[in-house]
Design an enzyme around this catalytic site. Structure first.
Site, PDB file in Angstrom:
ATOM      1  N   ASP A   1       0.839  -1.195   0.000  1.00 28.04           N
ATOM      2  CA  ASP A   1       0.000   0.000   0.000  1.00 28.04           C
ATOM      3  C   ASP A   1       0.882   1.255   0.000  1.00 28.04           C
ATOM      4  OD1 ASP A   1      -2.189   1.886   0.764  1.00 28.04           O
ATOM      5  OD2 ASP A   1      -3.302   0.061   1.176  1.00 28.04           O
TER       6      ASP A   1
ATOM      7  N   HIS B   1      -3.729   6.331   3.200  1.00 29.00           N
ATOM      8  CA  HIS B   1      -4.421   5.130   2.724  1.00 29.00           C
ATOM      9  C   HIS B   1      -3.849   3.860   3.358  1.00 29.00           C
ATOM     10  CE1 HIS B   1      -5.639   2.085  -0.335  1.00 29.00           C
ATOM     11  NE2 HIS B   1      -6.641   2.901  -0.607  1.00 29.00           N
TER      12      HIS B   1
ATOM     13  N   SER C   1     -11.094  -0.450  -1.104  1.00 38.33           N
ATOM     14  CA  SER C   1      -9.837  -0.403  -0.346  1.00 38.33           C
ATOM     15  C   SER C   1     -10.082  -0.617   1.143  1.00 38.33           C
ATOM     16  CB  SER C   1      -9.167   0.962  -0.500  1.00 38.33           C
ATOM     17  OG  SER C   1      -8.580   1.097  -1.758  1.00 38.33           O
TER      18      SER C   1
END
Ligand SMILES: *[C@@H]1O[C@H](CO)[C@@H](O)[C@H](O)[C@H]1NC(C)=O
Ligand SMILES: *[C@@H]1O[C@H](CO)[C@@H](O)[C@H](O)[C@H]1NC(C)=O
Ligand SMILES: *[C@@H]1O[C@H](CO)[C@@H](O)[C@H](O)[C@H]1NC(C)=O
Ligand SMILES: *[C@@H]1O[C@H](CO)[C@@H](O)[C@H](O)[C@H]1NC(C)=O
Ligand SMILES: *[C@@H]1O[C@H](CO)[C@@H](O)[C@H](O)[C@H]1NC(C)=O
Ligand SMILES: *[C@@H]1O[C@H](CO)[C@@H](O)[C@H](O)[C@H]1NC(C)=O
Ligand SMILES: *[C@@H]1O[C@H](CO)[C@@H](O)[C@H](O)[C@H]1NC(C)=O
Ligand SMILES: *[C@@H]1O[C@H](CO)[C@@H](O)[C@H](O)[C@H]1NC(C)=O
Length: 760
Positions: A146, A216, A551
């Site tokens: 990620d 994220h 996600s």
């Protein structure tokens, strides 16, 4: 909420254009046959130099051109060369194939209660909870590929964790960032950016560190396996204790995605990260990244994850945010656990109050200092002298006159610029609050945002009424009642409008996605250099944030996989996936079939086997197992030639009589085209007590289904039994298109359910 639109702005990247200079060198990924057993790293690296050197006519040049040698699980390298050299190289006898290095994109307090792991209100975790049974996942190591991680986040505290397991071979490679430290919780960190740098994106700000500057990666990793953190909220919304699915698991981060104007996550970096993660010893990989669906032999995530699954590592991936169009789901290889996104039952009622009316809206902003009426003004009537009416209507930058705005609630039309930017414009002009009215295009699709000032978004028809009130009233007044956090919204879950849908355009014989999990307004850890609006001038920082997307749903499955792996360390990735799929539910909290975002009954193209449910996971009864060899046979059934097979396994040759793709022992059944009669074979393995199971079929409309045998007896633990499902178009009830049903095996205690999808 981090809405769909801004999510796409934040996390969708266009494909990088490699620089077209210097004889058009581009970066390529080169696959070689499998490593011979126990190949030493220097030997592998040297062989890579020799192979490329034979094309470039110099080993020196080859050494300079190669920026990754994959030496552990995957045999290959990534290097810069021109197109002719790449063509020549693809003819080299040791080379399996050569692909251009391309870019892919990144695609909680309450979520675990919603999934049944703890009680609502009391927060009590019952002894029967999978959390307690599986000791909060304490034996596993979960890795994410990620944007890295914010290591100081409370979600990655080590608390009283014991020593790092001796089997762990990973490292904490903090690069130039000497303040980045690992601990007994965050046990590994690596970064991969050579593929990104070679793609030549000059706008990128690449620093050699696994630190997450976007948020994220911290969000996904803490959702999968973050520690319990009390007092978490998003500006007061969703307040409570933030929790990861496997909260006692160890975690490792592999940073593969980099911020920039065009941004992205490159194939060459993804393969390097898989090679490292497999070698380091992670048990679970959660990966919220993807591109358009691709043939498996061209798809770096399919290839990397195959090598992981071969080693017993489970790989969960997001299905993508390209819904609600059919055929958009990505990460569709059968060895990947593909996750769709759905809503929670948590909601945040907020209202605009004026003229005796309560108008429902959405916001995640603070409320007005006092709940009393404030003067309201149509932004057009607050136009700055030098601005156009059009600009003022939309509350564009510098379009408002502070004299007219001061102390008022300004009504702006939605569109053209970011919603939070409008709030910034109104704030700068001295406004007390803001209402964003949808235009016809946005209709009733209202969004909550953490605005800079008290603000609310309302629907189109409500907006029209408000504008006409402002037109006709001499002293219009109103106020904003900001939302509280409420639970029990019905119906829920529903499918998120952005969640990518099946069918699987690469292989209709494999239903995708496999499952759905919460992915809307998920609260989890964030990066402390990122801000909630993603606007440059936003100086606000928040340790937890709402994000939405597949996600966010993917690491929910990653966390649950960690629990099952702790409970059943010897289970294969396919067994764990089967247990989660066959115990999923297709009903919502009103006991009606799960709906999509448009209030239509959702299908397996939205949710695969259904919405994840944790209750039966401790004891699923039966599972469908698949070995790596089965997957290779499946690839043979797709007509893969020796070159394509070589990417997955150097030593495997396809049998002369191949299986049918539908016969892969998958926990769902999908028939690409029913013409006449189709029979598929499945094998069930007993992972419970000795028992007798019966089959019940809910036949897809227009299809007759028979199961043979319809009764299976499992005399002992581990026993396997085969059965066949025969499907035939029902002439009495002709149907065209996709039709859906299910097959359930039950012994009265365990219910093992598979979706049936048939195209006629
Ligand atoms: C690049 O990133 C680093 C660390 O993330 C930051 O300190 C620096 O200011 C950034 N540089 C630019 C030009 O944005
Ligand atoms: C959230 O905040 C409200 C208001 O302060 C409080 O009543 C409630 O108990 C909090 N909820 C949790 C789960 O902490
Ligand atoms: C209008 O004038 C102000 C002050 O001179 C200036 O800051 C602003 O940029 C101008 N706005 C537009 C839309 O040109
Ligand atoms: C409000 O007034 C403006 C101009 O005065 C007009 O263009 C607009 O259509 C009116 N809006 C409504 C909803 O009546
Ligand atoms: C959704 O559809 C059901 C009937 O299937 C209806 O009763 C319900 O009111 C609808 N909900 C919305 C929000 O339109
Ligand atoms: C296998 O198929 C690929 C793609 O069609 C092709 O490029 C390659 O040359 C083929 N290899 C063999 C050994 O036939
Ligand atoms: C169905 O099968 C029949 C006989 O095998 C064949 O003639 C026909 O073209 C097939 N139809 C389709 C739509 O594939
Ligand atoms: C299975 O079917 C048999 C025969 O029809 C029946 O006697 C038995 O009760 C069924 N068992 C279950 C668990 O439904």
């Amino acid at each position: 909420m981090r809405t769909l639109v801004s999510l796409l702005i934040l996390f969708s990247f266009t494909v990088l254009l490699p620089t077209q200079t210097l004889a058009a060198k581009k970066s390529y990924v080169v696959y070689l046959g499998a490593h011979s057993p126990n190949t030493r790293e220097e030997v592998a690296v040297n062989s890579h130099h020799e192979i490329l050197g034979s094309i470039l006519k110099s080993k020196e040049k080859a050494r300079d051109a190669i920026f990754y040698s994959y030496t552990k699980e995957i045999n290959g390298f990534a290097a810069n060369m021109d197109e002719n050299e790449a063509n020549e190289l693809s003819k080299h006898p040791s080379v399996v194939s050569v692909f251009p290095n391309k870019a892919l994109k990144l695609h909680t307090t309450h979520t675990w209660e919603f999934l049944g792991l703890q009680k609502f209100y009391s927060g009590e975790i019952p002894d029967s909870s999978l959390w307690k049974k599986a000791r909060f996942g304490e034996d596993v190591i979960i890795g994410t590929l990620d944007t890295g991680v914010w290591p100081e986040s409370q979600s990655f505290r080590e608390d009283d964790m014991g020593p790092i397991p001796s089997r762990w071979k990973g490292v904490c490679d903090n690069g130039i960032d000497k303040t980045f430290n690992c601990n007994k919780k965050l046990i590994g960190a690596r970064y991969f950016n050579k593929g990104f740098k070679e793609a030549g994106d000059t706008s990128a700000n690449i620093t050699d560190t696994p630190r997450d500057t976007e948020g994220h990666g911290s969000h996904t990793l803490s959702t999968a396996a973050g520690a319990f953190v009390p007092g978490a909220s998003y500006y007061g919304y969703a307040n409570g204790t933030a929790k990861g699915g496997s909260s006692r698991a160890r975690v490792a981060t592999y940073k593969i995605c980099w911020p920039s104007d065009v941004g992205g996550c490159m194939d060459a970096d993804i393969l390097a990260a898989f090679d490292a993660a497999i070698h380091d010893g992670v048990d679970v990989i959660s990966m919220s990244v993807g591109g358009p669906p691709l043939d498996y032999y061209q798809d770096s995530i399919a290839i990397g994850s195959f090598h992981a699954v071969k080693k017993g590592i489970i790989v969960a991936c997001s299905g993508g945010n390209d819904g609600p169009l059919l055929g958009t789901v990505s990460n569709v290889a059968p060895w990947i656990f593909t996750v769709g996104a759905s809503t929670l039952d948590r909601y945040y009622p907020s209202y605009l109050v004026y003229n005796g009316k309560f108008v429902k809206g959405m916001t995640f902003s603070k409320g007005l200092p006092r709940p009393r009426p404030y003067p309201m003004i149509n932004s057009v009537n607050a136009k700055a002298k030098n601005a156009t009416e059009h600009a003022a209507n939309l509350c564009m930058v510098n379009s408002l006159d502070p004299e007219k705005v001061k102390g008022k609630i300004v009504v702006c039309l939605r569109g053209k610029i970011e919603r939070m930017l409008k709030g910034f414009v109104v704030q700068k002009a001295g406004g007390a609050g803001m209402i964003i009215a949808n235009d016809e295009h946005y209709a009733d699709d209202i969004e909550g945002d953490a605005h800079f000032i008290p603000a609310i978004n309302i629907g189109y028809s409500d907006g029209l009424e408000l504008y006409s009130y402002l037109n006709s009233s001499k002293s219009s007044k109103g106020y904003i009642l900001c939302g509280r956090t409420k639970f029990g919204k019905r119906p829920s879950p529903t499918i998120a409008p952005f969640s990518s849908l099946g069918p699987n355009v690469i292989n209709q014989e494999i239903l995708k996605p496999d499952i759905t999990a919460p992915g809307v307004n998920v609260l989890a850890a964030f990066s402390e250099v990122a801000n909630p609006s993603d606007l440059d001038y936003d100086t606000r920082r928040t340790p937890f944030v709402f994000l939405s997307g597949t996600s966010m749903s993917c690491p929910h499955i990653g966390g649950i996989v960690g629990l099952l792996k702790t409970l059943n360390p010897s289970w294969s990735p396919a067994m764990i996936k089967s247990a989660i799929m066959t115990t999923a539910t297709t009903l919502d909290n009103t006991m009606e079939p799960i709906k999509d975002a448009f209030n239509e009954t959702a299908t397996p193209f939205s949710y695969g086997a259904g919405h994840v449910k944790t209750k039966a996971l401790v004891d699923p009864g039966l599972v469908y197992d698949i070995t790596p060899k089965d997957y290779l046979n499946f690839l043979c059934s797709l007509g893969y030639n020796k070159t394509m097979m070589g990417i997955f396994s150097g030593e495997f040759s396809c049998p002369s009589k191949t299986i049918k793709a539908e016969d892969l022992n998958y926990p769902s059944i999908s028939i690409a085209s029913l013409n006449g009669t189709v029979t598929v074979t499945r094998t069930l393995k007993n992972v419970g007590p000795p028992s007798k199971y019966n089959a019940t079929v809910f036949a897809p409309k227009g299809v007759s289904v028979t199961v043979e045998p319809a009764e299976l007896e499992f005399e002992e633990f581990g026993k396997e039994q085969q059965f066949q499902v025969t499907m035939e178009a029902n002439e009495a009830e002709p149907v065209k298109g996709f039709t859906f049903g299910s097959l359930k095996w039950s012994d009265g205690i365990h219910h093992v359910r598979s979706p049936l999808v048939v195209y006629i």
